[in-house]
Design a protein around this motif. Sequence first.
Motif, PDB file in Angstrom:
ATOM      1  N   ALA A  99       0.816  -1.216   0.000  1.00 57.17           N
ATOM      2  CA  ALA A  99       0.000   0.000   0.000  1.00 57.17           C
ATOM      3  C   ALA A  99       0.848   1.263   0.000  1.00 57.17           C
ATOM      4  N   ALA A 104       1.351   1.078  -7.368  1.00 58.63           N
ATOM      5  CA  ALA A 104       0.161   0.230  -7.337  1.00 58.63           C
ATOM      6  C   ALA A 104       0.190  -0.822  -8.446  1.00 58.63           C
ATOM      7  N   GLU A 165      -3.846  -4.059   3.204  1.00 51.77           N
ATOM      8  CA  GLU A 165      -3.573  -3.165   2.083  1.00 51.77           C
ATOM      9  C   GLU A 165      -4.761  -2.244   1.824  1.00 51.77           C
ATOM     10  N   ARG A 169      -4.810   1.824   2.213  1.00 51.60           N
ATOM     11  CA  ARG A 169      -5.135   2.660   1.051  1.00 51.60           C
ATOM     12  C   ARG A 169      -6.299   3.596   1.343  1.00 51.60           C
TER      13      ARG A 169
END
Lengths: 292, 290
Positions: A99, A104, A165, A169
């Motif tokens: 994260a 990404a 994660e 995020r």
Amino acid sequence: MREISHVEIMSSGHARGDRMVQWVVYFAAILVSAAFVWIVWDLVRGGIGHLSWTFLVESSRDAGRAGGIGAVLVSTVLVLLIALAVALPLGWATGALLAEYVPAAGGLGHTVRYSLQVLAAVPSIVFGLFGNIFFCVYLGLGFSILSGGLTLACMLLPILVSTAEAGLRAVPGAHRLSATALGMSRTATLWHVLLPAAAPALVAGLLLGIGRAMAETAALLFTSGYVDRMPDSLLDSGRTLAVHIFDLSMNVPGGDAPAYASALVLIAALLLINVLAMRFAAGWQRGKMVTV
Amino acid sequence: MIWLRHSISSPSASADTLMLWLLRAAAGVAASLVLLILFFLVAESWPLLMRDLPITHFVTDSSWHPDEGAYNLAPMLSGTLYAAGGALLLAMPLGIASALFITYYAPPRGADAYRRLVELLAGIPSVVYGFWGLTTLVPLINQLQPPGSSLLAGILVLTLMVLPTITLTAHAALVAVPGDYLRGAFALGMSRWAMVRGVALPAARMGIVAGAILAAGRAVGETMAVLMVTGNVVQHAGGLFDPERTLAANIALEMPYAVSDHRAALFVSGLTLMLLVMLLWSAAARMGRG
């Protein structure tokens, strides 16, 4: 959108067909609900009479027909603790890396995420085979609570990573900017700002992981084993609650009553964990966890 | 995300570097687990795989008699496919109808309650499904036609187990259909069913199919519940009421006493299962992206 062209033909108000489809959909929902109620009702009816305080604390006698599930519960908790002690740091660290530290898309992040998704799809019996050959035989841990816990740790990783994660995020970028503006190092930011802010998601993932671990049978059959005595050490074989239910119902004639009661205990624990996890997950989805 | 590449907080850059390497190490361990599992499955199967070539003997041997060195996995393969296929056949319509119920048909409260119920259904352990099947479904089927432990019992239990996967993924796919499509359909004066069939389902098709493939993977790999209700006779089931045995159940049943080649044959079953599930998973992933 391609299919929309033939829609006009159907649109001439078939009220009767519409009503029928509605009934079919409602019927499906009622059928599924009825199956759920049937299962829970069967378990409650079969198990409630056998359930008592002594059943929860006593060790089992006569292959489980008499006595209780005290030793089994202890083994279950020990397996769970080992699995979490290994999987939590690994899973949350991996989640933090995915994260916060890598792009990404592409590169390391892509590889790690891909292999974890495959890991999540691996059947539990295959984890059992792997745990048996790697932990029991190759590392020489034998049939033990330690082997079972480590095998479960491998199974739990994907869910812990993905929830961590997603939780990280969801933390607003302003948190990171403010921390940087204050001159905090990235490690300090992660430790003091991001992880606390993502705590509800982490807890939801933790609870989901506990639920999955408690439900597991196939991966533990030939890693932590069948022995239903009170374990003396982590290198002893120990039978978890799910394995206990399996053994009572398949291998012990006349074991149905304690099996029902054990299933009831397992279901009750899982329901509780599920409800808690939903509460945490809901709070996190509403984005109301920003209370740093 | 802002300081993705270079940290501007110089004071403890060395601690940060250390941290990054720690995280990378953790991620490396996590990512290499799949390879480790594959490696050990292959390593344990290798002696048997390579001893009798070609490896098609796993489906052409006379029977499954490990003591006599006959390792025909075909009955277990057919058992796995029958049970998983039957379960999907039942769970697809039920699951999609459930998703439609949650998304379009139920009142808001009812939709929420029903979604919870489906999530709880997903949380019931497979051993409890198996136990319930053994004590409730098998006696019922036995009244219809003995012995009760049968392909049908396996299909019914598996249906309940994969239903949540299909329902929840189909629901997610339906929710993701752009609202403009539905409003457009509504403006055209379409009835609800016409809208669902003509607009919502086609738009959500990929997601629904991906969910079904994931469910197939789960059904193929499921062990305990199937083991407890299907009777575990090694044979090609001739009908719904015949007992049969799946690949996964075979591993769980014989692993405790298997040695040498027999054990290797079970690892071959495990490897087959793993490859089958990985195949299904990559198909689902491709669908989900498409």
